[in-house]
Design an enzyme around this catalytic site. Sequence first.
Site, short mmCIF file in Angstrom:
data_model
loop_
_atom_site.label_atom_id
_atom_site.label_comp_id
_atom_site.label_asym_id
_atom_site.label_seq_id
_atom_site.Cartn_x
_atom_site.Cartn_y
_atom_site.Cartn_z
N HIS A 1 1.57 0.79 -13.09
CA HIS A 1 2.35 -0.42 -13.42
C HIS A 1 3.84 -0.04 -13.43
CE1 HIS A 1 3.21 -4.30 -15.19
NE2 HIS A 1 4.05 -3.67 -16.02
N GLY B 1 0.79 -1.23 0.00
CA GLY B 1 0.00 0.00 0.00
C GLY B 1 0.82 1.28 0.00
N ASP C 1 -2.63 -4.75 -18.59
CA ASP C 1 -1.72 -3.61 -18.73
C ASP C 1 -1.69 -3.05 -20.16
OD1 ASP C 1 -1.02 -3.93 -16.00
OD2 ASP C 1 0.49 -5.40 -16.52
N ARG D 1 -13.87 -16.18 -12.24
CA ARG D 1 -13.35 -14.80 -12.17
C ARG D 1 -14.47 -13.77 -12.40
NH1 ARG D 1 -8.29 -13.18 -12.94
NH2 ARG D 1 -7.67 -14.99 -14.17
C1 GRF Z 1 3.58 -1.08 -7.55
O1 GRF Z 1 4.91 -1.16 -8.01
C2 GRF Z 1 2.60 -1.00 -8.70
O2 GRF Z 1 3.15 -0.43 -9.84
C3 GRF Z 1 2.29 -2.44 -8.95
O3 GRF Z 1 2.27 -3.04 -7.69
C4 GRF Z 1 3.14 -2.33 -6.81
C5 GRF Z 1 2.33 -2.01 -5.59
O4 GRF Z 1 3.08 -1.43 -4.56
N1 GRF Z 1 1.03 -2.55 -9.69
P1 GRF Z 1 2.38 -0.85 -3.25
O5 GRF Z 1 1.49 -1.95 -2.66
O6 GRF Z 1 1.59 0.36 -3.64
O7 GRF Z 1 3.53 -0.54 -2.34
#
Ligand code: GRF
Length: 221
Positions: free
Chosen positions: A114, A17, A150, A70
């Site tokens: 991403h 998070g 993505d 899903r």
């Molecule tokens: C991030 O690097 C985001 O790009 C990817 O998952 C990771 C999540 O990190 N989709 P966090 O839980 O916000 O620290």
Amino acid sequence: MSSLPRVRSVVLVSGRGSNLRAIWEAHRAGRCAASPVAVLSDRPGAAALRFARAWGLLTEVVSPERGEARERWSERLADAVAVHRPDWVVLAGFMRILGSSFVQRFPERIVNVHPSLLPAFPGLDAPRQALEAGVALAGCTVHLVDEGVDTGPILAQAAVPVLPEDDADRLHARIQRQEHLLLPAVLDALARGRLRPARPPRWREAVFVKETAALRAPLAE
Ligand code: GRF
């Protein structure tokens, strides 16, 4: 009283998070006009849920049940999100692929971050994919979510160098510092109507020169 319209975001998380924290801190500091109103997760143990509760946000876990398709789980999740009447749904480290029933419920209203310069390295372990490919620049992308993985329209990107001593964790940490600036900046621009995804890409680029310029300083290591 603020003259800003109250724009509501629901944030979906699966893990640590850090992006949720960045959105929350930017909002509290007046740098992100989209207010997080609820945080939902597919994982009961997601650390992000603990912060969200401590900040007084509503939280809910919607995990797939054993053998659940899903699409059925995606519908339940969409119902749980819709209760909060979001203007924007933000995937901030949400690690499960959403079914088309979810994506169709919030068309052009779902934003994902991403850790690669898409369209390069979609899917899991993007920083590792970048290292294995031997690229000199990596980065992050904030994009709208469509029914692919993505693949949705790109809203903004920030680049970082790949350094000789990098492993996947070090590179990911450098990318995440950019995510924490870029994602709140994009949500702010969307909330204020300064970034309209339906407009042609050149218009979007022009708008984003200002935000991405602010990202240059942290790139120097
Ligand atoms: C991030 O690097 C985001 O790009 C990817 O998952 C990771 C999540 O990190 N989709 P966090 O839980 O916000 O620290």
